[in-house]
Design a protein around this motif. Structure first.
Motif, short mmCIF file in Angstrom:
data_model
loop_
_atom_site.label_atom_id
_atom_site.label_comp_id
_atom_site.label_asym_id
_atom_site.label_seq_id
_atom_site.Cartn_x
_atom_site.Cartn_y
_atom_site.Cartn_z
N MET A 288 0.99 -1.00 0.00
CA MET A 288 0.02 -0.05 -0.09
C MET A 288 0.74 1.41 -0.03
O MET A 288 1.68 1.37 0.82
CB MET A 288 -0.78 -0.04 1.09
N GLN A 289 0.48 2.17 -1.05
CA GLN A 289 1.19 3.28 -1.05
C GLN A 289 0.13 4.50 -0.90
O GLN A 289 -1.10 4.19 -1.08
CB GLN A 289 1.82 3.51 -2.27
N TYR A 290 0.46 5.74 -0.41
CA TYR A 290 -0.32 6.79 0.01
C TYR A 290 0.25 8.18 -0.35
O TYR A 290 1.38 8.34 -0.53
CB TYR A 290 -0.85 6.74 1.51
N GLU A 291 -0.75 9.13 -0.55
CA GLU A 291 -0.36 10.42 -0.75
C GLU A 291 -1.50 11.35 -0.17
O GLU A 291 -2.82 11.19 -0.39
CB GLU A 291 -0.24 10.86 -2.43
N ILE A 292 -1.16 12.46 0.81
CA ILE A 292 -1.94 13.35 1.39
C ILE A 292 -2.26 14.22 0.24
O ILE A 292 -1.14 14.95 -0.37
CB ILE A 292 -1.25 13.85 2.52
N ILE A 293 -3.24 14.58 0.00
CA ILE A 293 -3.81 15.56 -1.05
C ILE A 293 -4.69 16.56 -0.47
O ILE A 293 -5.60 16.44 0.19
CB ILE A 293 -4.53 14.83 -2.38
N GLY A 294 -4.17 17.89 -0.83
CA GLY A 294 -4.85 19.01 -0.09
C GLY A 294 -4.46 19.57 0.90
O GLY A 294 -3.63 18.81 1.59
N GLU A 295 -4.60 20.84 1.23
CA GLU A 295 -4.43 21.55 2.25
C GLU A 295 -5.32 22.06 3.47
O GLU A 295 -5.40 21.92 4.47
CB GLU A 295 -3.27 22.82 2.00
N THR A 296 -6.16 22.64 2.99
CA THR A 296 -7.57 23.09 3.68
C THR A 296 -8.31 21.86 4.23
O THR A 296 -8.61 21.97 5.43
CB THR A 296 -8.16 24.01 2.84
N VAL A 297 -9.06 21.19 3.31
CA VAL A 297 -9.95 19.88 4.02
C VAL A 297 -9.09 18.70 3.07
O VAL A 297 -9.41 18.51 2.15
CB VAL A 297 -11.29 20.03 3.64
N PRO A 298 -7.95 18.29 3.55
CA PRO A 298 -7.05 17.12 2.93
C PRO A 298 -7.91 15.83 2.82
O PRO A 298 -8.57 15.53 3.43
CB PRO A 298 -6.04 17.33 3.58
N ALA A 299 -7.29 15.08 1.95
CA ALA A 299 -7.76 13.73 1.83
C ALA A 299 -6.40 12.71 1.86
O ALA A 299 -5.42 13.55 1.33
CB ALA A 299 -8.64 13.45 0.84
N VAL A 300 -6.58 11.63 2.07
CA VAL A 300 -5.52 10.56 1.92
C VAL A 300 -5.93 9.76 0.68
O VAL A 300 -6.95 9.00 0.92
CB VAL A 300 -5.05 9.90 2.87
N GLU A 301 -4.94 9.45 -0.49
CA GLU A 301 -5.42 8.80 -1.63
C GLU A 301 -4.19 7.57 -1.55
O GLU A 301 -3.18 7.88 -1.47
CB GLU A 301 -5.02 9.39 -2.85
N VAL A 302 -4.97 6.41 -1.45
CA VAL A 302 -4.08 5.04 -1.23
C VAL A 302 -4.10 4.46 -2.44
O VAL A 302 -5.13 4.46 -3.08
CB VAL A 302 -4.40 4.34 -0.01
N THR A 303 -2.94 3.80 -2.98
CA THR A 303 -2.87 2.88 -4.06
C THR A 303 -2.60 1.81 -3.66
O THR A 303 -1.72 1.15 -2.79
CB THR A 303 -1.68 3.48 -4.97
N LEU A 304 -3.39 0.60 -4.22
CA LEU A 304 -3.48 -0.80 -3.58
C LEU A 304 -3.24 -1.61 -4.80
O LEU A 304 -3.57 -1.45 -5.95
CB LEU A 304 -5.05 -0.96 -2.94
N SER A 305 -2.59 -2.81 -4.33
CA SER A 305 -2.20 -3.92 -5.20
C SER A 305 -3.56 -4.67 -4.83
O SER A 305 -4.14 -4.77 -4.15
CB SER A 305 -0.84 -4.62 -4.63
N ARG A 306 -3.74 -5.81 -5.84
CA ARG A 306 -4.57 -6.67 -5.85
C ARG A 306 -4.82 -7.55 -4.49
O ARG A 306 -3.79 -7.91 -4.10
CB ARG A 306 -4.53 -7.65 -6.95
#
Length: 224
Positions: free
Chosen positions: A1-19
């Motif tokens: 699992m890899q992740y990236e924090i996106i946004g600054e004011t109201v952020p989200a975490v986007e995760v990249t998943l393998s099968r």
């Protein structure tokens, strides 16, 4: 699992998943996903643990997102302006305030944690029932405003305004003190109680208490 924090004011975490990899979150935590993701909902840990989560401010049912192919992306968003904080539970368990949990890998577990001191439960902004994150893997917490992290030495004390504690390691002692002096209680603007944290251990604080912020907004809403 890899992740990236996106946004600054109201952020989200986007995760990249393998099968086969999977994440879980409270109901309504997902904000977007790519094709190839299977969603399922369950009362994680059984009915008793699910009812306990309700008292910590989380939903009874948890939503699970599992990758059916490699490289799928799922994003989980915060609910108020602030910060998304990644924490590696493999390194240390954490005791969190209600509403702090955003999402985690399936190898992380979440259960009710009762405060050791009744006074902390009766008067603390985090409530008598907290939540304990344990197991292995990554979890993500919601922080109101900005994150402040401190490492307390053995016996070192930090007093924090009630509601500004996000999480702390189990080695940190947590209790409530009464603000001294009638003038301070009635005119100081900080309320009757303050949180006392005693080391050793790591603590995570937040610079904003959204409940206090919401209360100020409500107080300014015109009444008919």
């Amino acid at each position: 699992m890899q992740y990236e924090i996106i946004g600054e004011t109201v952020p989200a975490v986007e995760v990249t998943l393998s099968r086969g990899e999977s994440m879980f979150t409270q109901s309504g935590g997902m904000v977007w996903q790519t094709m190839g993701v299977k969603m399922s909902t369950n009362a994680r840990g059984g009915l008793a643990r699910s009812l306990g989560r309700m008292f910590t401010g989380e939903s009874i049912f948890m939503a699970n997102y599992t990758a059916e192919v490699d490289g799928v992306k799922v994003a989980f968003g915060s609910t108020v302006p602030g910060t998304v904080v990644p924490v590696d539970i493999s390194q240390s368990e954490l005791i969190c305030q209600k509403g702090a949990f955003l999402c985690a890998e399936q190898s992380v577990d979440l259960k009710v944690a009762f405060s050791k001191k009744i006074s902390a439960g009766l008067f603390g902004g985090e409530g008598f029932i907290l939540q304990r994150l344990f197991g292995k893997g990554m979890a993500f917490l919601e922080v109101d405003g900005d994150k402040v992290e401190k490492i307390l030495a053995p016996g070192e004390v930090l007093k924090v305004d009630t509601g500004n504690v996000v999480a702390f390691e189990p080695s940190v002692s947590y209790e409530i003190e009464t603000v001294k002096g009638l003038g301070n209680i009635f005119f100081g603007g900080e309320g009757l109680f303050i949180t006392k944290l005693t080391g050793p251990g790591r603590i995570i604080l937040q610079t904003q208490n959204f409940n206090d912020f919401a209360g100020r907004i409500i107080a300014r809403v015109p009444k008919s």
